[in-house]
Write an enzyme that holds these catalytic residues in place. Structure first.
Site, PDB file in Angstrom:
ATOM      1  N   HIS A   1      -0.497 -49.151  46.724  1.00 32.48           N
ATOM      2  CA  HIS A   1      -0.907 -48.446  47.938  1.00 32.48           C
ATOM      3  C   HIS A   1      -0.064 -48.948  49.111  1.00 32.48           C
ATOM      4  CE1 HIS A   1      -3.320 -47.248  51.360  1.00 32.48           C
ATOM      5  NE2 HIS A   1      -3.872 -46.345  50.573  1.00 32.48           N
TER       6      HIS A   1
ATOM      7  N   ASN B   1     -10.939 -44.106  47.656  1.00 31.91           N
ATOM      8  CA  ASN B   1     -10.411 -45.449  47.888  1.00 31.91           C
ATOM      9  C   ASN B   1     -11.212 -46.041  49.040  1.00 31.91           C
ATOM     10  OD1 ASN B   1      -8.946 -47.721  48.461  1.00 31.91           O
ATOM     11  ND2 ASN B   1      -7.098 -46.638  49.164  1.00 31.91           N
TER      12      ASN B   1
ATOM     13  N   GLU C   1      -0.798 -49.808  51.975  1.00 32.55           N
ATOM     14  CA  GLU C   1      -1.372 -50.969  52.677  1.00 32.55           C
ATOM     15  C   GLU C   1      -1.067 -52.257  51.930  1.00 32.55           C
ATOM     16  OE1 GLU C   1      -5.342 -49.395  53.095  1.00 32.55           O
ATOM     17  OE2 GLU C   1      -4.540 -47.900  54.483  1.00 32.55           O
TER      18      GLU C   1
ATOM     19  N   GLY D   1      -5.113 -42.429  57.439  1.00 34.24           N
ATOM     20  CA  GLY D   1      -6.041 -42.884  58.478  1.00 34.24           C
ATOM     21  C   GLY D   1      -5.714 -42.406  59.873  1.00 34.24           C
TER      22      GLY D   1
ATOM     23  N   GLU E   1       1.222 -40.271  49.169  1.00 35.80           N
ATOM     24  CA  GLU E   1       0.531 -40.563  50.423  1.00 35.80           C
ATOM     25  C   GLU E   1       1.552 -40.876  51.509  1.00 35.80           C
ATOM     26  OE1 GLU E   1      -3.783 -41.932  49.671  1.00 35.80           O
ATOM     27  OE2 GLU E   1      -2.507 -43.689  49.661  1.00 35.80           O
TER      28      GLU E   1
ATOM     29  N   SER F   1      -5.549 -38.653  55.145  1.00 39.52           N
ATOM     30  CA  SER F   1      -6.393 -37.850  56.045  1.00 39.52           C
ATOM     31  C   SER F   1      -6.970 -36.592  55.393  1.00 39.52           C
ATOM     32  CB  SER F   1      -5.630 -37.497  57.329  1.00 39.52           C
ATOM     33  OG  SER F   1      -5.318 -38.677  58.048  1.00 39.52           O
TER      34      SER F   1
ATOM     35  N   LYS G   1     -11.257 -48.927  50.141  1.00 43.66           N
ATOM     36  CA  LYS G   1     -10.539 -50.003  50.844  1.00 43.66           C
ATOM     37  C   LYS G   1     -11.487 -51.197  51.031  1.00 43.66           C
ATOM     38  CE  LYS G   1      -7.524 -46.520  52.703  1.00 43.66           C
ATOM     39  NZ  LYS G   1      -6.561 -46.116  53.716  1.00 43.66           N
TER      40      LYS G   1
HETATM   41  P1  PGA Z   1      -7.315 -41.816  54.519  1.00 42.98           P
HETATM   42  O1  PGA Z   1      -6.686 -42.875  53.475  1.00 42.98           O
HETATM   43  O2  PGA Z   1      -7.963 -40.733  53.691  1.00 42.98           O
HETATM   44  O3  PGA Z   1      -8.317 -42.613  55.305  1.00 42.98           O
HETATM   45  O4  PGA Z   1      -6.182 -41.295  55.334  1.00 42.98           O
HETATM   46  C1  PGA Z   1      -6.112 -42.445  52.278  1.00 42.98           C
HETATM   47  C2  PGA Z   1      -5.621 -43.628  51.499  1.00 42.98           C
HETATM   48  O5  PGA Z   1      -5.066 -44.554  52.104  1.00 42.98           O
HETATM   49  O6  PGA Z   1      -5.762 -43.679  50.256  1.00 42.98           O
END
Ligand code: PGA
Length: 255
Positions: free
Chosen positions: A101, A13, A103, A177, A171, A215, A15
């Site tokens: 997601h 992803n 976000e 993150g 998640e 992460s 982003k």
């Molecule tokens: P990350 O994000 O691996 O940077 O923690 C995962 C995600 O949001 O899909």
């Protein structure tokens, strides 16, 4: 009963990251690694920003790397300024779309009902929906994790789902993150819970892939990817580095 061994999916992803030059370098890097190990026992997927899907479709062309998007609209066309439909994503060469997601749930106030409508639109367009669920830290602290996951799943997964068109990504919001991850036991408990719901709802629920995300990096992938009922990873930050993403894929493939 032991879990089915499903072929892992390693989904990047990206982003809101990348540029034409960066995308070209990253996909070339991944293609080179895959060419040196064509029997990798995992599926690779990259999900760039919508603006770069056509470029990425050309770059992954002829390789085993699949293409996905990060969102779609609930409708296939019409007066929806700034939006992109699932039919358009399919037309651009996408096979997958990430939906719901955390976000998007946070930045765009997406509710589970909307996520389900988007997943239905994705299915109509022939796409595989990757539906994301996960608890916040406050929800975990008050012991509500499994309830939150149940209600998000119940609301976000459309009734027409099947193993061929649905992937779930667990998640935990607090792990995205942050460099923090749940313990393998915590991941196992949530994945077992998701599996039991999918099996109760769908006749092929045992074959739906459940990814862990939050992460994931090359150094913790072996631990996380070998937890029961973890069938791959949804990777954010580490998917922007070829070596990291590949390391995760190798760990998931048991290579
Ligand atoms: P990350 O994000 O691996 O940077 O923690 C995962 C995600 O949001 O899909």
């Amino acid at each position: 009963m032991t879990a089915l061994r499903l072929r892992p999916l390693i989904a990047g992803n990206w982003k809101m990251n990348g540029s034409r030059a960066q995308n070209e370098a990253l996909i070339a890097d991944l293609k080179g690694r895959l060419a040196s190990k064509p029997d990798l026992a995992a599926d690779l997927l990259v999900c760039p920003p919508a603006a770069y899907l056509m470029q990425a479709a050309r770059l992954v062309g002829g390789s085993a790397i699949a293409l996905g998007a990060q969102d779609c609209h609930t409708k296939q066309s019409g007066a929806h300024t700034g939006d992109v439909s699932a039919a358009m994503l399919a037309d651009c060469g996408c096979r997958y779309v990430i939906l719901g997601h955390s976000e998007r749930r946070a930045d765009h106030a997406e509710k589970s009902e909307q996520v389900a409508a988007k997943a239905k639109a994705a299915h109509e367009a022939g796409l595989i929906a990757i539906v994301c669920v996960g608890e916040t830290e406050a929800e975990r602290d008050r012991g509500a994790t499994l309830d939150v996951i149940s209600s998000q799943l119940e609301g976000s997964v459309p009734a027409d789902a099947a193993a061929g068109n649905l992937v779930i990504a667990y998640e935990p919001v607090w792990a995205i993150g942050t460099g923090r991850t749940p313990t393998p036991d915590d991941v196992a408990a949530v994945h077992a819970h998701i599996r039991s719901l999918l099996k109760a709802w769908f006749k092929d629920g045992a074959e739906m892939r459940i990814l862990y995300g939050g992460s994931v990096k090359a150094s913790n992938a072996a631990t996380l990817m070998h937890v029961a009922e973890v069938n791959g990873a949804l990777v954010g930050g580490a998917s922007l580095k070829g070596e990291e993403f590949w390391g995760i894929a190798l760990a998931a493939a048991g290579a």
